[in-house]
Design a protein around this motif. Structure first.
Motif, PDB file in Angstrom:
ATOM      1  N   SER A  57      44.176  19.573  69.960  1.00  0.00           N
ATOM      2  CA  SER A  57      42.850  20.174  70.138  1.00  0.00           C
ATOM      3  C   SER A  57      42.039  20.263  68.859  1.00  0.00           C
ATOM      4  O   SER A  57      42.458  20.890  67.884  1.00  0.00           O
ATOM      5  CB  SER A  57      42.985  21.584  70.715  1.00  0.00           C
ATOM      6  N   ARG A  76      39.624  22.036  68.696  1.00  0.00           N
ATOM      7  CA  ARG A  76      39.145  23.421  68.669  1.00  0.00           C
ATOM      8  C   ARG A  76      40.171  24.311  67.979  1.00  0.00           C
ATOM      9  O   ARG A  76      39.849  25.425  67.573  1.00  0.00           O
ATOM     10  CB  ARG A  76      38.918  23.953  70.109  1.00  0.00           C
ATOM     11  N   LEU A 102      36.808  10.621  70.946  1.00  0.00           N
ATOM     12  CA  LEU A 102      35.633  10.562  71.814  1.00  0.00           C
ATOM     13  C   LEU A 102      34.351  10.723  71.029  1.00  0.00           C
ATOM     14  O   LEU A 102      33.282  10.837  71.603  1.00  0.00           O
ATOM     15  CB  LEU A 102      35.703  11.699  72.837  1.00  0.00           C
ATOM     16  N   CYS A 103      34.435  10.757  69.727  1.00  0.00           N
ATOM     17  CA  CYS A 103      33.371  11.407  68.983  1.00  0.00           C
ATOM     18  C   CYS A 103      33.082  10.608  67.711  1.00  0.00           C
ATOM     19  O   CYS A 103      32.220   9.742  67.677  1.00  0.00           O
ATOM     20  CB  CYS A 103      33.916  12.797  68.693  1.00  0.00           C
ATOM     21  N   LEU A 153      26.354  11.072  66.969  1.00  0.00           N
ATOM     22  CA  LEU A 153      26.976  10.303  68.046  1.00  0.00           C
ATOM     23  C   LEU A 153      26.100   9.185  68.584  1.00  0.00           C
ATOM     24  O   LEU A 153      26.597   8.283  69.243  1.00  0.00           O
ATOM     25  CB  LEU A 153      27.325  11.250  69.197  1.00  0.00           C
ATOM     26  N   GLN A 173      33.177  19.044  66.677  1.00  0.00           N
ATOM     27  CA  GLN A 173      33.797  20.324  66.957  1.00  0.00           C
ATOM     28  C   GLN A 173      34.216  21.000  65.658  1.00  0.00           C
ATOM     29  O   GLN A 173      34.377  20.347  64.616  1.00  0.00           O
ATOM     30  CB  GLN A 173      35.004  20.122  67.882  1.00  0.00           C
ATOM     31  N   ASP A 223      38.938  19.681  77.827  1.00  0.00           N
ATOM     32  CA  ASP A 223      38.727  19.682  79.278  1.00  0.00           C
ATOM     33  C   ASP A 223      38.457  18.258  79.732  1.00  0.00           C
ATOM     34  O   ASP A 223      37.323  17.885  80.054  1.00  0.00           O
ATOM     35  CB  ASP A 223      37.566  20.616  79.632  1.00  0.00           C
ATOM     36  N   ASN A 239      46.968  23.803  77.837  1.00  0.00           N
ATOM     37  CA  ASN A 239      46.766  25.069  77.122  1.00  0.00           C
ATOM     38  C   ASN A 239      45.269  25.341  77.084  1.00  0.00           C
ATOM     39  O   ASN A 239      44.515  24.517  76.555  1.00  0.00           O
ATOM     40  CB  ASN A 239      47.206  24.964  75.649  1.00  0.00           C
ATOM     41  N   ASP A 240      44.839  26.457  77.598  1.00  0.00           N
ATOM     42  CA  ASP A 240      43.405  26.772  77.530  1.00  0.00           C
ATOM     43  C   ASP A 240      43.195  28.278  77.625  1.00  0.00           C
ATOM     44  O   ASP A 240      44.107  29.029  77.977  1.00  0.00           O
ATOM     45  CB  ASP A 240      42.618  26.039  78.635  1.00  0.00           C
ATOM     46  N   SER A 273      39.952  25.784  83.121  1.00  0.00           N
ATOM     47  CA  SER A 273      38.987  24.685  83.022  1.00  0.00           C
ATOM     48  C   SER A 273      39.245  23.709  84.164  1.00  0.00           C
ATOM     49  O   SER A 273      40.248  23.828  84.870  1.00  0.00           O
ATOM     50  CB  SER A 273      39.179  23.979  81.686  1.00  0.00           C
ATOM     51  N   VAL A 330      46.014  30.698  76.138  1.00  0.00           N
ATOM     52  CA  VAL A 330      46.124  30.762  74.680  1.00  0.00           C
ATOM     53  C   VAL A 330      44.952  31.503  74.035  1.00  0.00           C
ATOM     54  O   VAL A 330      43.928  31.765  74.669  1.00  0.00           O
ATOM     55  CB  VAL A 330      46.236  29.348  74.063  1.00  0.00           C
ATOM     56  N   SER A 338      41.899  32.324  71.246  1.00  0.00           N
ATOM     57  CA  SER A 338      40.708  31.625  70.750  1.00  0.00           C
ATOM     58  C   SER A 338      40.618  31.784  69.234  1.00  0.00           C
ATOM     59  O   SER A 338      41.383  32.526  68.616  1.00  0.00           O
ATOM     60  CB  SER A 338      39.459  32.235  71.374  1.00  0.00           C
ATOM     61  N   THR A 376      23.539  10.418  77.345  1.00  0.00           N
ATOM     62  CA  THR A 376      24.026  11.781  77.498  1.00  0.00           C
ATOM     63  C   THR A 376      24.248  12.405  76.124  1.00  0.00           C
ATOM     64  O   THR A 376      24.500  11.688  75.161  1.00  0.00           O
ATOM     65  CB  THR A 376      25.347  11.831  78.291  1.00  0.00           C
ATOM     66  N   MET A 430      33.192  28.160  77.176  1.00  0.00           N
ATOM     67  CA  MET A 430      32.945  29.402  76.445  1.00  0.00           C
ATOM     68  C   MET A 430      31.509  29.895  76.646  1.00  0.00           C
ATOM     69  O   MET A 430      31.279  31.023  77.054  1.00  0.00           O
ATOM     70  CB  MET A 430      33.232  29.179  74.971  1.00  0.00           C
ATOM     71  N   PHE A 474      26.004  17.585  79.255  1.00  0.00           N
ATOM     72  CA  PHE A 474      27.260  17.519  80.035  1.00  0.00           C
ATOM     73  C   PHE A 474      27.986  18.855  79.969  1.00  0.00           C
ATOM     74  O   PHE A 474      29.192  18.921  80.020  1.00  0.00           O
ATOM     75  CB  PHE A 474      28.149  16.389  79.500  1.00  0.00           C
ATOM     76  N   THR A 482      29.498   8.197  83.607  1.00  0.00           N
ATOM     77  CA  THR A 482      29.782   7.401  82.409  1.00  0.00           C
ATOM     78  C   THR A 482      30.957   6.459  82.669  1.00  0.00           C
ATOM     79  O   THR A 482      31.781   6.699  83.546  1.00  0.00           O
ATOM     80  CB  THR A 482      30.084   8.325  81.210  1.00  0.00           C
TER      81      THR A 482
HETATM   82  N1  LIG Z   1      28.711  12.524  78.815  1.00  0.00           N
HETATM   83  C1  LIG Z   1      29.179  12.914  77.624  1.00  0.00           C
HETATM   84  N2  LIG Z   1      30.426  13.390  77.526  1.00  0.00           N
HETATM   85  C2  LIG Z   1      30.912  13.757  76.338  1.00  0.00           C
HETATM   86  C3  LIG Z   1      30.123  13.651  75.164  1.00  0.00           C
HETATM   87  C4  LIG Z   1      28.793  13.166  75.292  1.00  0.00           C
HETATM   88  O1  LIG Z   1      28.010  13.076  74.319  1.00  0.00           O
HETATM   89  N3  LIG Z   1      28.365  12.798  76.539  1.00  0.00           N
HETATM   90  N4  LIG Z   1      30.656  14.031  73.951  1.00  0.00           N
HETATM   91  C5  LIG Z   1      32.090  13.956  73.776  1.00  0.00           C
HETATM   92  C6  LIG Z   1      32.496  14.676  72.568  1.00  0.00           C
HETATM   93  S1  LIG Z   1      31.779  14.216  71.098  1.00  0.00           S
HETATM   94  C7  LIG Z   1      33.424  15.650  72.569  1.00  0.00           C
HETATM   95  S2  LIG Z   1      33.949  16.286  71.081  1.00  0.00           S
HETATM   96  C8  LIG Z   1      34.034  16.092  73.836  1.00  0.00           C
HETATM   97  C9  LIG Z   1      34.333  17.577  73.846  1.00  0.00           C
HETATM   98  O2  LIG Z   1      35.080  17.839  74.974  1.00  0.00           O
HETATM   99  P1  LIG Z   1      36.162  19.009  75.061  1.00  0.00           P
HETATM  100  O3  LIG Z   1      37.061  18.996  73.901  1.00  0.00           O
HETATM  101  O4  LIG Z   1      36.784  18.875  76.403  1.00  0.00           O
HETATM  102  O5  LIG Z   1      35.210  20.270  75.074  1.00  0.00           O
HETATM  103  P2  LIG Z   1      35.254  21.769  74.550  1.00  0.00           P
HETATM  104  O6  LIG Z   1      34.391  22.510  75.491  1.00  0.00           O
HETATM  105  O7  LIG Z   1      34.875  21.795  73.123  1.00  0.00           O
HETATM  106  O8  LIG Z   1      36.731  22.292  74.615  1.00  0.00           O
HETATM  107  C10 LIG Z   1      37.648  22.074  75.654  1.00  0.00           C
HETATM  108  C11 LIG Z   1      38.456  23.269  76.006  1.00  0.00           C
HETATM  109  O9  LIG Z   1      39.077  23.860  74.869  1.00  0.00           O
HETATM  110  C12 LIG Z   1      39.258  25.238  75.122  1.00  0.00           C
HETATM  111  N5  LIG Z   1      39.561  25.900  73.857  1.00  0.00           N
HETATM  112  C13 LIG Z   1      38.736  26.450  72.958  1.00  0.00           C
HETATM  113  N6  LIG Z   1      39.419  26.901  71.893  1.00  0.00           N
HETATM  114  C14 LIG Z   1      40.714  26.619  72.104  1.00  0.00           C
HETATM  115  C15 LIG Z   1      41.912  26.834  71.367  1.00  0.00           C
HETATM  116  O10 LIG Z   1      41.912  27.369  70.262  1.00  0.00           O
HETATM  117  N7  LIG Z   1      43.076  26.363  71.908  1.00  0.00           N
HETATM  118  C16 LIG Z   1      43.100  25.758  73.131  1.00  0.00           C
HETATM  119  N8  LIG Z   1      44.280  25.350  73.605  1.00  0.00           N
HETATM  120  N9  LIG Z   1      41.985  25.592  73.862  1.00  0.00           N
HETATM  121  C17 LIG Z   1      40.812  25.993  73.352  1.00  0.00           C
HETATM  122  C18 LIG Z   1      37.981  25.630  75.825  1.00  0.00           C
HETATM  123  O11 LIG Z   1      38.166  26.768  76.624  1.00  0.00           O
HETATM  124  C19 LIG Z   1      37.648  24.372  76.649  1.00  0.00           C
HETATM  125  O12 LIG Z   1      38.081  24.485  77.984  1.00  0.00           O
HETATM  126  O13 LIG Z   1      33.168  15.786  74.906  1.00  0.00           O
HETATM  127  C20 LIG Z   1      32.885  14.434  75.005  1.00  0.00           C
HETATM  128  N10 LIG Z   1      32.190  14.212  76.246  1.00  0.00           N
END
Ligand SMILES: Nc1nc2c(c(=O)[nH]1)N[C@H]1C(S)=C(S)[C@@H](COP(=O)(O)OP(=O)(O)OC[C@H]3O[C@@H](n4cnc5c(=O)[nH]c(N)nc54)[C@H](O)[C@@H]3O)O[C@H]1N2
Ligand SMILES: Nc1nc2c(c(=O)[nH]1)N[C@H]1C(S)=C(S)[C@@H](COP(=O)(O)OP(=O)(O)OC[C@H]3O[C@@H](n4cnc5c(=O)[nH]c(N)nc54)[C@H](O)[C@@H]3O)O[C@H]1N2
Ligand SMILES: [Mo]
Length: 890
Positions: free
Chosen positions: A311, A313, A341-342, A499, A538, A606, A630-631, A635, A647, A649, A777, A789, A850, A861
């Motif tokens: 993660s 995060r 993804l980023c 991005l 992130q 997620d 783990n969340d 989600s 878990v 935050s 997007t 969050m 999104f 996508t």
């Molecule tokens: N269409 C489209 N989709 C995209 C993007 C886009 O530009 N367009 N961007 C992409 C990019 S750049 C990214 S980075 C991703 C992000 O996508 P994700 O990583 O899926 O998104 P987040 O919402 O940051 O975090 C996911 C989960 O982490 C949990 N979380 C928060 N803190 C913690 C922690 O400390 N531990 C654990 N175990 N869980 C935690 C949150 O509750 C949340 O459910 O999305 C991608 N998706």
């Protein structure tokens, strides 16, 4: 220097100093009320009056010093008390009944012994504005000191508020008139933070009891890495303040870091593990859930049938432990993180050009820049503190070039806005290279001594004259030429990007051809180079990669294929590490769908909401026999998992994050995790234990120490050292870190920057008669990624749903009015969205965020990715739209 005296004490101060500066330099103090160190003085409150040369009172905050001036502080005691008394007399008595820790005015009255008795009840109340979720206005407490107005203009740069009315009726109000909620306010909180009286406050803030504790930590939302001071009372967050001496944020924050902390106490918070029984997730105990996980892992003989998504995060220390778990306990390199993804193309592209995958410069270097090239990034919404600073630099005279298909907020402030058709960056950057070379704007000495590949690039760029680039990208030749000159003629130009460059079919080429421009101009690795700065996403996406949560790299970017590196890890970890690179996230899903994966452990991502092509991800989760998640919340992914582990935050744990400019910063525990909730760190340590392995690293600090002992880039890092402040990697033992890279040579084997001669290749994703529109997007300011969050905080009041941005002309052609519902269909899937009509998007293109998984934007996508890095082409999807009746009606 200028010599003055303060109550007879001589003191030397810079010629630009004010009397207030001189008084402080002399070790004396004078009260202030309308003053804020970060803002230009307004001298409206008169609470800082002092005597100048015996000639009577002047406002010390705004009066400049002059040689030989005699400043009398003590003689002004009564003037200042009278000034304060006059202010207080116009306020209702409740103004002075606020807790002292919430009102600068109350503290000042205590200091100057001005009593509440002097406060009168106003004849007629001017009322409140309670329309906004984060800013409450109590007009009767406003003293028209103008601090909020200046903060909004000079720190944030939104200019959303003003003072209206005359004389004693003067009061702050939104510049648009009407209610705060409908104004231009972006909820950064700067006005609330600076307000000295409580006229502007967070709703509910003035009702909470005294603050018990302040904890300094690093924001857990985006990659800017703002230092925040969090005030708590028991387990309640009373308020969050941006640290005035925050190394990145310098006293500023955004709506998320400042206000969106309510998710921690959301009733939706998971408090007990869930295990799927007979198709349904049911509550279980930690023992039962972890035994189930351990038993399952123990039964699978082939390590390559495990995969872990770590993660971005979570903390560095957690990521370190998670990749160690994958490699040591599971025996696989199938570990990856959201950087895939980023900004994976940034890591690959920057490493190819310069040697290291991180941004080249420190954010502080912006202060010296005279031109900014902002490409494919919308920091006003996605990195607001950076966005504000870029804007302030621009208002201060730096030239701004924006490259973005959309008319973003900063594009409106730009000297030149290039709006290429999405997916054509490489053509635009090669076109800029062509012009830099053609018009002699390059740095030949730098190219001769510090770069390679110039001849090949010159030859390639020959094919990109502006007229040709106009055909490929739609950018007018004259605009491209103007942009090349603004960048090429600047003394200290800086590139910031996001991005819109990386999340493309040719994302790595986008990064490399963009980096070419800095090399051509000698604007990187030099005293005057603003460098190439990816605005990473992130809070800890840089750190997750730094810690080796990647299938091909160990901590500190050491290759899993490097025998010597692996040997060191083998010895330290007492294991034999796998030597072949593991699966990347998209390949993990492919493997799962092909029946080649038995366990997928998803930590804090997620994937069902945020990975592209939801149908394909759903297929992968369905096909994988055991999905662990783990969340903090249930989600979309957790709801589809077989075991869900609740878990902690970022506000509830201890460790470090690395921000977008390679800055390690401490994360400190502010709150105790809710009952039943564990940290990711504890979860992995415990599962390892149940499998008979001790991962070592008893504490988070010990994990960073171990990483430092194995990864030369981080050798000088420890929690103890970071207590004293942030450090940019690489950090040598005992060293002070490296804010700006490459001044002594690039990190490539030949110590030179490698220019890339990469042609523009059109992506397969073209508009067609079946799918005539290009959907981009990206981000909205109010919400964060999957929104798990922010949707669980009052931020949901700022934006309640996702929508499809459509250009006015397209809306007219399609017969769509604001709020109309459309079915959006791509080759991957289909969803329904309400329409917003806006000139931010160009005709033929559309935009959606999104942040609301229910809106299903990632159903649309595709699985198309950048070849070198497998980063998805999120920024480009060909779609068709069809008007439909609002859902729920027929
Ligand atoms: N269409 C489209 N989709 C995209 C993007 C886009 O530009 N367009 N961007 C992409 C990019 S750049 C990214 S980075 C991703 C992000 O996508 P994700 O990583 O899926 O998104 P987040 O919402 O940051 O975090 C996911 C989960 O982490 C949990 N979380 C928060 N803190 C913690 C922690 O400390 N531990 C654990 N175990 N869980 C935690 C949150 O509750 C949340 O459910 O999305 C991608 N998706
Ligand atoms: N409020 C908020 N802040 C966030 C996040 C969030 O979800 N919400 N997420 C965080 C994360 S994980 C990340 S990675 C960052 C992302 O931060 P950014 O990279 O700034 O975010 P995006 O909005 O995804 O994309 C940036 C811009 O790229 C443009 N673009 C699209 N295609 C092209 C193209 O072909 N060429 C060019 N030149 N531009 C193009 C889009 O129009 C958009 O304005 O934000 C972080 N901060
Ligand atoms: Mo991201």
């Amino acid at each position: 220097m200028t010599r003055v005296s303060v109550d007879q004490i001589p003191v030397d101060v810079p010629a630009s100093a004010t009397l207030l500066d001189a008084i402080r330099a002399a070790g004396k103090s004078v009260p202030t009320l309308c003053h804020d160190e970060r803002l230009t003085p307004s001298a409206s409150c008169r609470v800082c009056l002092v005597d100048a040369d015996g000639n009577g009172p002047v406002a010390s905050c705004s009066t400049p010093v002059r040689e030989g001036l005699r400043i009398g502080v003590q003689v002004g005691d009564q003037w200042r008390r009278d000034a304060l008394q006059a202010i207080v007399a116009g306020l209702p008595s409740r103004a002075l009944e606020l807790p002292a820790d919430r009102s600068e005015l109350v503290r000042l009255c205590q200091e100057l012994a001005v009593s509440a008795d002097s406060a009168e009840v106003l004849a007629e109340s001017r009322g409140t504005d309670l329309s906004h979720p984060y800013v409450k206005l109590d007009r009767d407490l406003c003293i028209a000191c103008d601090r909020c107005v200046r903060a909004c203009a000079e720190i944030q740069g939104t200019f959303a508020i003003t003072l209206t009315g005359r004389g004693p009726d003067t009061v702050v109000a939104p510049g648009t008139g009407g209610l705060w909620a409908g104004s231009d306010c972006v909820s950064c909180g700067a006005c609330v933070d600076t307000c000295p009286t409580g006229a502007l406050s967070e709703p509910g803030l003035l009702d909470l009891g005294p603050i018990e504790r302040w904890t300094r930590t690093t924001c857990g939302y985006c990659g800017v890495g703002c230092t925040l001071d969090v005030a708590t009372r028991g387990q309640d967050v009373v308020t969050v303040r941006p640290a005035m001496d925050g190394s990145v944020n310098r006293g500023h924050a955004c709506a998320k870091g400042r206000f969106a902390h309510g998710f921690v106490h959301s009733p939706d918070r998971l408090r007990t593990p869930l295990v799927r029984r007979n198709g349904r997730l049911a509550e279980s105990t930690w023992d039962e859930a972890l035994d189930l996980v351990a038993d399952h892992l123990r039964r699978i003989p082939d390590p390559d049938r495990f995969a872990v998504i770590s993660s971005a995060r979570a903390t560095n220390e957690e990521n370190y432990l998670i990749q160690k778990f994958a490699r040591v306990v599971l025996g696989t390199n199938n570990v990856d993180n959201c950087a895939r993804l980023c900004h994976a193309p940034s890591a690959a592209g920057l490493a190819a050009t310069f040697g290291l995958g991180g941004g080249t410069n420190s954010f502080e270097d912006l202060d010296d820049c005279d031109a900014i090239l902002l490409a494919g990034a919308n920091p006003t919404d996605a990195h607001p503190v950076v966005g504000s600073r870029l804007l302030q630099r621009t208002l201060d005279g730096a030239r701004l070039i924006v490259v973005d298909p959309r008319r973003t907020s900063l594009a409106r402030h730009a000297d030149v806005h290039l709006a290429p058709r999405p997916g054509t960056n490489v053509a635009v950057f090669n076109g800029l290279a062509h012009l830099l070379i053609r018009d002699d704007l390059i740095d030949p000495d730098f190219l001769r001594t510090r770069a390679t590949g110039y001849e090949a690039l010159r030859e390639l760029a020959d094919a990109y004259p502006p007229e040709q680039v106009e055909k490929l990208s739609g950018v007018p030749a004259a605009d491209l030429t103007a942009a090349a000159h603004l960048y090429g003629e600047a003394n200290t130009p800086a590139i910031f990007y996001g991005l819109g460059i990386t999340e493309h079919r040719y994302g790595t080429d986008g990064v490399r051809t963009l980096a070419n421009l800095a090399v051509l101009c000698g604007a990187v690795g030099t005293e005057t180079g603003g460098g190439v700065n990816p605005l990473r996403g992130q809070n800890n996406v840089q750190g997750a990669s730094d810690m080796g949560a990647l299938p091909d790299l160990l901590p500190g970017y050491q290759k899993v294929t490097d025998d010597e590196a692996r040997d060191r890890f083998d010895t330290s970890w007492q294991a034999r590490l796998p030597s072949t690179p593991g699966l990347r996230i998209p390949q993990m899903f492919d493997a799962a769908r092909a029946g080649e994966l038995d366990v997928l452990w998803v930590v804090g991502e997620d994937v069902l909401a945020t990975d592209p092509n939801t149908a394909a991800v759903r297929g992968a989760l369905d096909a994988c026999p055991l999905v662990i998640c783990n969340d903090l919340f249930l989600s979309s992914t957790a709801a589809a998992a077989d075991v869900v582990l609740p878990v902690a935050s970022w506000l509830e744990k201890d460790g470090t994050f690395v921000n977008f400019d390679r800055r390690f910063q401490r994360v400190r525990q502010v709150l105790v995790p809710p009952d039943g909730v564990r940290t990711d760190f504890a979860v992995f340590a415990e599962v390892a234990r149940r499998l008979g392995r001790d991962l070592g690293c008893e504490t988070s600090a010990a994990a960073l120490d171990e990483c430092a002992s194995l990864a030369p880039h981080f050798a000088g890092l420890s929690h103890r050292r970071l207590e004293a402040g942030a450090l940019h990697w690489p950090v040598a033992p005992g060293g002070d870190g490296t804010p700006t890279l490459y001044r002594d040579g690039f990190a490539t084997p030949d110590r030179r920057a490698h220019l890339a001669a990469r042609p523009y290749l059109p992506t397969e994703t073209e508009p067609s008669p079946e799918y005539p529109f290009l959907l981009v997007t990206g981000r909205r300011a109010e919400h964060y990624n999957a929104g798990g969050m922010t949707r669980r905080t009052p931020s949901v009041g700022l934006r309640t749903k996702e929508s499809l941005d459509v250009a006015p002309g397209d809306a007219a052609c399609l017969g769509l009015e604001e709020g109309a519902f459309v079915e959006v269909t791509s080759a991957s899937g289909s969803t329904v969205l309400p329409v917003t009509i806006t000139d931010e998007v160009t005709a033929g293109e559309m935009f959606a965020g999104f942040h609301f998984p229910g809106a299903g934007v990632n159903e649309l996508t595709s699985s198309v990715t950048d070849d070198p890095t497998s980063c998805p082409e999120y920024k480009l999807t060909a779609v068709r739209v069809r008007r439909i009746a609002p859902p729920g009606r027929s």
